[in-house]
Enzyme design. Structure first.
Site, mmCIF file in Angstrom:
data_model
loop_
_atom_site.group_PDB
_atom_site.id
_atom_site.type_symbol
_atom_site.label_atom_id
_atom_site.label_comp_id
_atom_site.label_asym_id
_atom_site.label_seq_id
_atom_site.Cartn_x
_atom_site.Cartn_y
_atom_site.Cartn_z
ATOM 1 C CB VAL A 28 69.265 39.515 6.920
ATOM 2 C CG1 VAL A 28 69.842 38.169 7.336
ATOM 3 C CG2 VAL A 28 68.155 39.938 7.882
ATOM 4 N NE ARG A 77 49.294 33.800 5.756
ATOM 5 C CZ ARG A 77 48.699 34.695 4.974
ATOM 6 N NH1 ARG A 77 47.983 34.294 3.954
ATOM 7 N NH2 ARG A 77 48.817 35.982 5.215
ATOM 8 C CB SER A 110 56.334 33.654 10.499
ATOM 9 O OG SER A 110 55.440 34.002 9.476
ATOM 10 C CG ASP A 135 48.729 42.001 13.501
ATOM 11 O OD1 ASP A 135 49.867 42.066 13.007
ATOM 12 O OD2 ASP A 135 47.951 41.063 13.278
ATOM 13 N NE ARG A 160 37.963 62.792 0.893
ATOM 14 C CZ ARG A 160 36.983 62.676 1.780
ATOM 15 N NH1 ARG A 160 35.801 63.219 1.536
ATOM 16 N NH2 ARG A 160 37.161 62.016 2.903
ATOM 17 N NE ARG A 168 27.800 57.300 -7.297
ATOM 18 C CZ ARG A 168 28.206 56.890 -8.489
ATOM 19 N NH1 ARG A 168 29.490 56.763 -8.754
ATOM 20 N NH2 ARG A 168 27.334 56.612 -9.429
ATOM 21 C CB ALA A 192 37.268 58.285 7.022
ATOM 22 C CB SER A 221 30.804 62.999 -1.059
ATOM 23 O OG SER A 221 31.984 63.697 -0.720
ATOM 24 C CD GLU A 228 41.192 41.745 6.192
ATOM 25 O OE1 GLU A 228 40.689 41.047 5.310
ATOM 26 O OE2 GLU A 228 42.423 41.760 6.426
HETATM 27 O O1 F6P Z 1 48.366 39.616 7.248
HETATM 28 C C1 F6P Z 1 48.392 40.347 6.077
HETATM 29 C C2 F6P Z 1 47.093 40.225 5.322
HETATM 30 O O2 F6P Z 1 47.167 40.996 4.152
HETATM 31 C C3 F6P Z 1 45.830 40.579 6.130
HETATM 32 O O3 F6P Z 1 45.648 41.966 6.218
HETATM 33 C C4 F6P Z 1 44.780 39.864 5.354
HETATM 34 O O4 F6P Z 1 43.673 39.563 6.180
HETATM 35 C C5 F6P Z 1 45.473 38.602 4.912
HETATM 36 O O5 F6P Z 1 46.872 38.876 4.953
HETATM 37 C C6 F6P Z 1 45.107 38.128 3.534
HETATM 38 O O6 F6P Z 1 45.739 36.909 3.320
HETATM 39 P P1 F6P Z 1 45.893 36.219 1.906
HETATM 40 O O7 F6P Z 1 46.955 36.948 1.131
HETATM 41 O O8 F6P Z 1 46.280 34.827 2.216
HETATM 42 O O9 F6P Z 1 44.573 36.346 1.207
#
Ligand code: F6P
Length: 328
Positions: A28, A77, A110, A135, A160, A168, A192, A221, A228
Site C-alpha cells: 500500500v 479489536r 474490521s 473465511d 506424527r 498413539r 489425518a 497411530s 476449534e
Molecule cells: O481470526 C483469527 C483467529 O486466530 C481465529 O482463528 C481465532 O479463533 C481467533 O483469531 C483468536 O483470537 P485472539 O487472538 O483474540 O485470541
C-alpha cells in the site's frame, strides 16, 4: 489514474494479526509513493484513529518488512470504535490529518467498522482480507491462510513422529474461529485419519468407526485434526470420549493455538498481499469505495463490502471427499 482529488490516505491493520499483513502494508505504502499520493500509517487499527496515533510512511520506511510476521502498525479489536462517540473522535482526527480515504487490512469485523464509518461520515475505503481463517467471501484466499497452513502441517509432521513412536492417537486442534478451512486443508496435507469441521455433520460414532477401521487396516497411530469451532466437542472432550470407548488407546491432545498466527509469510501470501495492496490503492484512486479487493481464479476482483461481510465461503465438498478416500 483518473481520480486526482485523492491526496492522502490512511492504512491500518485491524482484528487478529496474520502473516503477510506487513507485506500488504508495504504494498500500500509503495503503491501510494508510485502514484504520488501520501500515505499515513494508523497504529492499533481503529483505536489509533480515535487516539490520533498516526504518522506518514514513505517508500523507504517499509523496507525489510516484506518477510516479517505480525504487523508493524500493530492491531486491535477496538471497543471504542463500536460507539458513536468513538467514531466521531476518529472522524475528527481523520479530518485533521487530511485523510481522503482508508485502506483497512483485516477480517469481517474490521470491514463492518469501516462500513459503518462510511455510512455515518462518507469516508471512502477499500478492505483487504487479512486473516488466517480464510473465511471471507469474495476471495479464494485471505492473507495469512497459506502461511498458517504451512505452520500447521509442519507441527503435525512433528506430532506424527511422536504418534508413530508410541502407537498413539492424537487430537490436534487448529484455529479458524467458526470455519474449518485450516483444519480441512492441513488435515489432508498431513494425512489425518479424520478431520472434524463445523461445516459438516460429525458424530462420535463415525469418529470411532474411523479409528477402528484405521486400527484394523494396520495403522499403529492416528492424527485427528479438529477445527476449534467443531460442534461435536472440543479436543479434550473428544479425547476423553475416545479413551472411554477404546481403553487400550493411548490418546493425546495438542492445541496449536497462536503459533499458527506467527512466522514469515510464505511466497504465496507475499504475492497475494502485494497484489491486493496495489489493487486497493488503485481502487481508491479510481473512486471505488465500500469494496474489498480479493483474488478469484488468480484475478483481482472487487466485492461489495456488505457481501464480503455477510456471505461466507463454502467448504469445497471435493476436499471432504478426498480426505475420506485417503483415510482408507
Ligand atoms: O481470526 C483469527 C483467529 O486466530 C481465529 O482463528 C481465532 O479463533 C481467533 O483469531 C483468536 O483470537 P485472539 O487472538 O483474540 O485470541
Amino acid at each position: 489514474m483518473p481520480n486526482t482529488t485523492l491526496k492522502k490516505i490512511g492504512v491500518m491493520t485491524s482484528g487478529g494479526d496474520s502473516p503477510g499483513m506487513n507485506t500488504a502494508i508495504r504494498a500500500v505504502v509503495r503503491a501510494c509513493a508510485f502514484y504520488q499520493i501520501k500515505c499515513v500509517g494508523i497504529r492499533m487499527g481503529y483505536e489509533g484513529l480515535i487516539q490520533n496515533q498516526m504518522s506518514e510512511l514513505g517508500a523507504r520506511s517499509v523496507k525489510h518488512i516484506i518477510n516479517r510476521g505480525g504487523t508493524i502498525l500493530q492491531t486491535a479489536r477496538s471497543k471504542s470504535f463500536r460507539t458513536k462517540e468513538g467514531r466521531e473522535k476518529a472522524y475528527k482526527n481523520l479530518k485533521n490529518n487530511e485523510l481522503d480515504g482508508l485502506i483497512v487490512i483485516g477480517g469481517d469485523g474490521s470491514f463492518t467498522g469501516a462500513n459503518i464509518f462510511y455510512q455515518e461520515f462518507g469516508v471512502p475505503f477499500i478492505g483487504i482480507p487479512g486473516t488466517i481463517d480464510n473465511d471471507i467471501f469474495g476471495t479464494d484466499y485471505t492473507i495469512g491462510y497459506d502461511t498458517a497452513l504451512n505452520t500447521v502441517i509442519e507441527a503435525i509432521d512433528r506430532i506424527r513422529d511422536s504418534a508413530t513412536s508410541h502407537n498413539r492417537v492424537f487430537f490436534v486442534e487448529v484455529m479458524g474461529r467458526d470455519a474449518g478451512f485450516i483444519a480441512l486443508s492441513s488435515g489432508i496435507a498431513s494425512g489425518a485419519q479424520d478431520i472434524l469441521i463445523p461445516e459438516k455433520e460429525d458424530s462420535l460414532d463415525e469418529l470411532f468407526k474411523s479409528l477402528y477401521k484405521s486400527e484394523q487396516s494396520g495403522k499403529n497411530s492416528s492424527i485427528i485434526v479438529v477445527a476449534e469451532g467443531e460442534e461435536l466437542g472440543n479436543v479434550y472432550d473428544l479425547a476423553k470420549a475416545t479413551e472411554a470407548r477404546f481403553p487400550d488407546y493411548d490418546v493425546r491432545v495438542t492445541v496449536l493455538g497462536h503459533i499458527q498466527r506467527g512466522g514469515n509469510p510464505t511466497c504465496m501470501d507475499r504475492v497475494l498481499a502485494s497484489r491486493l495492496g496495489v489493487a486497493a490503492v488503485e481502487g481508491l484512486l479510481e473512486g471505488k469505495t465500500n469494496l474489498m479487493a480479493g483474488l478469484r481464479s488468480n484475478k483481482i476482483v472487487f466485492t461489495p463490502i456488505e457481501e464480503a461481510i455477510k456471505k461466507h465461503n463454502e467448504i469445497d465438498q471435493e476436499l471432504i471427499k478426498v480426505a475420506k478416500i485417503l483415510a482408507v
